[in-house]
Scaffold this motif. Structure first.
Motif, PDB file in Angstrom:
ATOM      1  N   ALA A  59       3.858   0.047 -13.590  1.00 16.45           N
ATOM      2  CA  ALA A  59       2.398   0.092 -13.856  1.00 16.45           C
ATOM      3  C   ALA A  59       1.691   1.450 -14.281  1.00 16.45           C
ATOM      4  O   ALA A  59       0.679   1.340 -15.105  1.00 16.45           O
ATOM      5  N   ILE A  60       2.347   2.465 -13.768  1.00 16.31           N
ATOM      6  CA  ILE A  60       1.774   3.605 -14.048  1.00 16.31           C
ATOM      7  C   ILE A  60       2.496   4.175 -15.601  1.00 16.31           C
ATOM      8  O   ILE A  60       1.679   4.927 -16.332  1.00 16.31           O
ATOM      9  N   ASP A  61       3.423   4.079 -15.652  1.00 14.97           N
ATOM     10  CA  ASP A  61       4.413   4.248 -16.933  1.00 14.97           C
ATOM     11  C   ASP A  61       5.491   3.264 -17.044  1.00 14.97           C
ATOM     12  O   ASP A  61       6.561   3.131 -16.532  1.00 14.97           O
ATOM     13  N   PRO A  62       5.168   2.399 -18.166  1.00 15.67           N
ATOM     14  CA  PRO A  62       6.281   1.538 -18.257  1.00 15.67           C
ATOM     15  C   PRO A  62       7.585   1.768 -18.779  1.00 15.67           C
ATOM     16  O   PRO A  62       8.573   0.957 -18.726  1.00 15.67           O
TER      17      PRO A  62
ATOM     18  N   TYR B 289       0.695  -1.174   0.080  1.00 17.06           N
ATOM     19  CA  TYR B 289      -0.154  -0.002  -0.020  1.00 17.06           C
ATOM     20  C   TYR B 289       0.924   1.173   0.059  1.00 17.06           C
ATOM     21  O   TYR B 289       0.495   2.138  -0.823  1.00 17.06           O
ATOM     22  N   ARG B 290       1.955   1.260   0.793  1.00 18.45           N
ATOM     23  CA  ARG B 290       2.840   2.309   0.860  1.00 18.45           C
ATOM     24  C   ARG B 290       3.703   2.539  -0.407  1.00 18.45           C
ATOM     25  O   ARG B 290       3.745   3.729  -0.821  1.00 18.45           O
ATOM     26  N   ASN B 291       3.850   1.572  -1.188  1.00 14.65           N
ATOM     27  CA  ASN B 291       4.645   1.770  -2.433  1.00 14.65           C
ATOM     28  C   ASN B 291       3.831   2.051  -3.510  1.00 14.65           C
ATOM     29  O   ASN B 291       4.157   3.001  -4.095  1.00 14.65           O
ATOM     30  N   ARG B 292       2.551   1.810  -3.369  1.00 16.15           N
ATOM     31  CA  ARG B 292       1.588   2.327  -4.606  1.00 16.15           C
ATOM     32  C   ARG B 292       1.466   3.754  -4.079  1.00 16.15           C
ATOM     33  O   ARG B 292       1.343   4.579  -4.869  1.00 16.15           O
ATOM     34  N   ALA B 293       0.995   4.210  -2.765  1.00 20.81           N
ATOM     35  CA  ALA B 293       0.829   5.535  -2.622  1.00 20.81           C
ATOM     36  C   ALA B 293       2.245   6.652  -2.971  1.00 20.81           C
ATOM     37  O   ALA B 293       2.017   7.577  -3.478  1.00 20.81           O
ATOM     38  N   LEU B 294       3.341   5.822  -2.693  1.00 23.51           N
ATOM     39  CA  LEU B 294       4.619   6.547  -3.138  1.00 23.51           C
ATOM     40  C   LEU B 294       4.796   6.776  -4.608  1.00 23.51           C
ATOM     41  O   LEU B 294       5.392   8.068  -5.075  1.00 23.51           O
ATOM     42  N   ALA B 295       4.397   5.640  -5.043  1.00 21.13           N
ATOM     43  CA  ALA B 295       4.578   5.895  -6.863  1.00 21.13           C
ATOM     44  C   ALA B 295       3.560   6.861  -7.374  1.00 21.13           C
ATOM     45  O   ALA B 295       3.749   7.565  -8.172  1.00 21.13           O
ATOM     46  N   ASP B 296       2.380   6.723  -6.709  1.00 20.88           N
ATOM     47  CA  ASP B 296       1.057   7.767  -7.287  1.00 20.88           C
ATOM     48  C   ASP B 296       1.646   9.209  -6.888  1.00 20.88           C
ATOM     49  O   ASP B 296       1.606   9.944  -7.805  1.00 20.88           O
ATOM     50  N   ARG B 297       2.627   9.232  -5.655  1.00 24.15           N
ATOM     51  CA  ARG B 297       2.946  10.704  -5.595  1.00 24.15           C
ATOM     52  C   ARG B 297       4.006  11.397  -6.172  1.00 24.15           C
ATOM     53  O   ARG B 297       3.745  12.209  -6.918  1.00 24.15           O
TER      54      ARG B 297
END
Length: 367
Positions: A339-342, A304-312
């Motif tokens: 996953a956001i930008d390959p 969860y924290r990794n996804r939040a950091l990647a999104d930020r």
């Protein structure tokens, strides 16, 4: 020559092997004796008492099994049994400390400093540990100051407190207790440093340019809501985390016991602190150097924290970002960025040593 020839061949080899074994036992004990005495002379006295007691049993068994031993006086058999037991116990007690002392050099604990990019943004991921050697933290702070002069924004790890989620976080994940205080005591015993002490060196720039220093982690309330969401959505997750919650709650008492032990060691002599430092640094190297076993709580603590950091990161308009996070977050963060930008990829990796014995340099002023 006639006397040597009169001794049977097998007997001569027994004597040679016995002499070698006694030499190795004596040498090992003498090498370990300074360590034992540094801990306390009571340790040596205790080992002697144990050897005196066990010597009676060992001497009796040896004389019962080996006929040749019954030809010599019992006192001689007992003396050899006591010495052999004392030497063996001394080696067994001292060997782990010697092993811990060399382990940090044989298998150094390292963290990555990785540069990631998608062509539009550059992210430097600095792996961190809560406790480490002074040269490591000095190097990290130097790199951070250099990055600030180059226009980087600094992202800091650290779950942020919130009135809504603090109690849940302590009960479910942290096991209670003051983690910072425990890390500080642990660093003192290990002869290491606590990372927050060195981040204070950036306090002036944080005050002058707060926009360049970002608390990038989620809050305790955020983690609580994600935990509740997963429990409601995934019965398997709910079943797996119940033992994990119990383990976290159980660490409260163990953490208090560890604090008491650390406090006791911290009040010891200089020699005892030095020995404790060897053991502590070796234990940290061995424990943290092993592959992490998956935890049922990883979906909240890591994923969860990794996804939040990647999104930020993806939403940040700054082209240069410098991240100080636990090294275990790097693989998941890269996966979430892709996953956001390959086009995200690792461009370079530099490994840094985290735990090592503190320098002990002294000299003499000429008169």
């Amino acid at each position: 020559m006639a006397d040597a020839a009169a001794v049977p061949f097998g007997a001569r080899w027994k004597l040679r092997i016995s002499a070698v074994l006694w030499f190795l036992l004596l040498a090992g004990f003498l090498l370990g004796l300074p360590v034992l005495l540094d801990v306390s002379w009571l340790v040596v006295a205790g080992l002697l008492v144990v050897a005196l007691v066990l010597g009676l049993l060992i001497a009796s068994l040896v004389r019962l099994v080996f006929r040749g031993q019954r030809r010599q006086p019992f006192l001689m058999s007992y003396l050899k049994a006591v010495l052999g037991t004392l030497f063996g116990l001394g080696i067994v007690v001292a060997l782990p400390i010697y092993y811990a002392a060399v382990l940090t050099d044989l298998k150094p604990l390292t963290v990555p400093q990785a540069t990631l990019s998608n062509g539009k943004q550059t992210v430097v991921f600095q792996g961190m540990m809560h406790v480490g050697s002074e040269p490591f933290y000095k190097g990290v702070v130097y790199d951070l100051e250099k990055a600030l002069t180059e226009g980087y924004v600094i992202y800091y790890e650290g779950v942020q407190g919130s009135p809504e989620g603090d109690k849940w976080f302590n009960d479910t994940l942290a096991g209670g207790g003051d983690l910072s205080a425990n890390y500080q005591m642990l660093s003192d015993v290990c002869g290491l440093k606590f990372q927050l002490d060195y981040f204070q060196l950036l306090r002036a720039d944080m005050t002058a340019h707060p926009e360049r220093h970002v608390a990038a982690d989620v809050s305790t309330a955020d983690m609580m809501h994600e935990y509740e969401r997963l429990v409601a959505a995934d019965p398997g997750f709910a079943a797996r985390v119940q033992p994990a919650k119990a383990d976290a709650a159980a660490t409260t008492s163990s953490s208090e016991g560890l604090s008491g032990l650390i406090g006791l060691l911290d009040g010891g002599t200089a020699e005892q602190k030095r020995i404790a430092g060897y053991a502590c640094r070796g234990f940290l190297t061995w424990t943290l150097g092993r592959p992490d076993a998956p935890s049922p709580l990883d979906p909240v603590i890591l994923d969860y924290r990794n996804r939040a950091l990647a999104d930020r990161i993806s939403k940040d308009t700054h082209p240069l970002i410098y991240i100080t996070y636990g090294a275990g977050h790097l693989p998941g963060l890269l996966q979430d960025l892709k996953a956001i930008d390959p086009t995200w990829e690792i461009q370079s990796v530099k490994w840094q040593r985290v735990v090592e014995a503190p320098d002990d340099v002294s000299g003499r002023l000429s008169s």
